[in-house]
Design an enzyme around this catalytic site. Structure first.
Site, PDB file in Angstrom:
ATOM      1  N   LEU A  43      27.057   1.690   7.160  1.00 22.01           N
ATOM      2  CA  LEU A  43      26.048   1.345   6.194  1.00 22.01           C
ATOM      3  C   LEU A  43      24.789   1.093   7.108  1.00 22.01           C
ATOM      4  O   LEU A  43      25.079   0.208   8.169  1.00 22.01           O
ATOM      5  CB  LEU A  43      26.417   0.275   5.216  1.00 22.01           C
ATOM      6  CG  LEU A  43      27.535   0.564   4.245  1.00 22.01           C
ATOM      7  CD1 LEU A  43      27.826  -0.478   3.267  1.00 22.01           C
ATOM      8  CD2 LEU A  43      27.055   1.795   3.288  1.00 22.01           C
ATOM      9  N   ASP A  44      23.614   1.684   6.606  1.00 21.76           N
ATOM     10  CA  ASP A  44      22.416   1.137   7.070  1.00 21.76           C
ATOM     11  C   ASP A  44      22.508  -0.226   7.245  1.00 21.76           C
ATOM     12  O   ASP A  44      22.884  -0.961   6.373  1.00 21.76           O
ATOM     13  CB  ASP A  44      21.076   1.573   6.696  1.00 21.76           C
ATOM     14  CG  ASP A  44      21.063   3.116   6.904  1.00 21.76           C
ATOM     15  OD1 ASP A  44      21.697   3.589   7.621  1.00 21.76           O
ATOM     16  OD2 ASP A  44      20.339   3.610   5.865  1.00 21.76           O
ATOM     17  N   ARG A  45      21.720  -0.976   8.107  1.00 22.83           N
ATOM     18  CA  ARG A  45      21.643  -2.256   8.237  1.00 22.83           C
ATOM     19  C   ARG A  45      21.146  -3.082   6.948  1.00 22.83           C
ATOM     20  O   ARG A  45      21.548  -4.219   6.529  1.00 22.83           O
ATOM     21  CB  ARG A  45      20.605  -2.716   9.619  1.00 22.83           C
ATOM     22  CG  ARG A  45      20.382  -4.361   9.619  1.00 22.83           C
ATOM     23  CD  ARG A  45      19.582  -4.389  11.147  1.00 22.83           C
ATOM     24  NE  ARG A  45      19.715  -5.685  11.484  1.00 22.83           N
ATOM     25  CZ  ARG A  45      19.537  -6.173  12.659  1.00 22.83           C
ATOM     26  NH1 ARG A  45      18.861  -5.388  13.555  1.00 22.83           N
ATOM     27  NH2 ARG A  45      19.484  -7.389  13.335  1.00 22.83           N
ATOM     28  N   THR A  47      21.274  -1.728   3.812  1.00 20.66           N
ATOM     29  CA  THR A  47      22.079  -1.558   2.967  1.00 20.66           C
ATOM     30  C   THR A  47      23.322  -2.609   2.633  1.00 20.66           C
ATOM     31  O   THR A  47      23.977  -2.992   3.510  1.00 20.66           O
ATOM     32  CB  THR A  47      22.753  -0.131   3.134  1.00 20.66           C
ATOM     33  OG1 THR A  47      21.846   0.675   3.198  1.00 20.66           O
ATOM     34  CG2 THR A  47      23.308   0.371   1.819  1.00 20.66           C
ATOM     35  N   ARG A 143      18.519   8.289   1.181  1.00 21.65           N
ATOM     36  CA  ARG A 143      17.233   8.065   1.351  1.00 21.65           C
ATOM     37  C   ARG A 143      16.211   9.210   1.524  1.00 21.65           C
ATOM     38  O   ARG A 143      15.006   9.393   0.831  1.00 21.65           O
ATOM     39  CB  ARG A 143      16.942   6.976   2.566  1.00 21.65           C
ATOM     40  CG  ARG A 143      17.754   5.910   2.197  1.00 21.65           C
ATOM     41  CD  ARG A 143      17.618   5.150   3.704  1.00 21.65           C
ATOM     42  NE  ARG A 143      16.377   4.412   4.049  1.00 21.65           N
ATOM     43  CZ  ARG A 143      16.263   3.964   5.154  1.00 21.65           C
ATOM     44  NH1 ARG A 143      17.528   3.528   5.992  1.00 21.65           N
ATOM     45  NH2 ARG A 143      15.023   3.590   5.635  1.00 21.65           N
TER      46      ARG A 143
END
Length: 231
Positions: A43-45, A47, A143
């Site tokens: 997961l993105d930082r 998120t 995104r």
């Protein structure tokens, strides 16, 4: 004995940062706890939400195959800019790494196949709450896809240039007391990994694990319902 599921907080890395090896990451935390851990997906930082790790090589291999075959059901909730007219839609736009500065991905016929199934849950005067099934799991897929259809995340510095969201933007007659500075409702990307569904690598039974909204995401939705309702 096979898997670990975490409700990741926003701001925490999945894997160690290549430039700052001392920055906290789930990989480091779990290795300290279990000794050995295998990364299944990321997961993105910024998120928040549910993320899976495997505790042994066999479980890791099994889950990797499920992700590669796109049989894992990954559901995200997101707050997007603007009102989406359709109740549901599919975003089928290939994505490739952005060759320019800034990183991220861009739509391109030369990119990898990318499919997002989107369903609108609630609409507000300036935004929409949606549920998204990421059929493919490309980097920044959600995104980039919602930005491509003209409804980027409400807060997303890379794809929308908005770094924060304030109550004053939706509340009429908003006033601050003298010498006070308004604090943002949320200051990270407005998406949350709500659930992940998969076949358990040992029992072979279908499992679905979900993660509740963190406080900032929950407060954002509550305030949009209160001050930006279109009902």
């Amino acid at each position: 004995e096979q898997i670990v599921a975490i409700n990741k907080q926003s701001g925490l890395l999945t894997i160690p940062d290549r430039y700052d090896r001392n920055a906290p990451s789930l990989d480091k935390i779990l290795k300290e706890k279990y000794g050995e851990i295998f990364i299944v997906h990321r997961l993105d930082r910024e998120t928040s939400g549910v993320i899976l790790f495997a505790k042994n090589a066999e479980a890791h291999r099994d889950l990797n195959i499920q992700f590669e075959k796109h049989t894992v059901r990954k559901i995200y909730n997101a707050v997007l800019s603007g009102i989406i007219a359709d109740d549901s839609l599919e975003i089928d736009i290939p994505l490739m790494a952005n060759p320019g500065r800034g990183g991220g991905v861009i739509p391109s016929a030369r990119g990898k196949e990318s499919l997002t199934q989107l369903r609108v849950l609630e609409r507000y005067r300036i935004a929409s709450l949606v549920e998204c099934n990421l059929v493919t799991g490309r980097q920044h897929q959600l995104r980039a896809h919602v930005a491509a259809i003209g409804h980027p995340l409400l807060v997303d510095e890379l794809y929308n240039e908005n770094t924060e969201f304030y109550l004053s933007s939706i509340k009429r007659k908003f006033n601050l007391k003298k010498n006070q500075t308004e604090q943002p409702i949320i200051s990270r990307i407005t998406m949350h990994a709500k659930s992940v569904g998969f076949i358990h690598p040992e029992t072979k039974n279908y499992m679905e694990l979900s993660a509740d909204f963190p406080k900032d995401f929950r407060v954002l939705i509550d305030l949009l319902r209160r001050y930006a309702s279109i009902d």
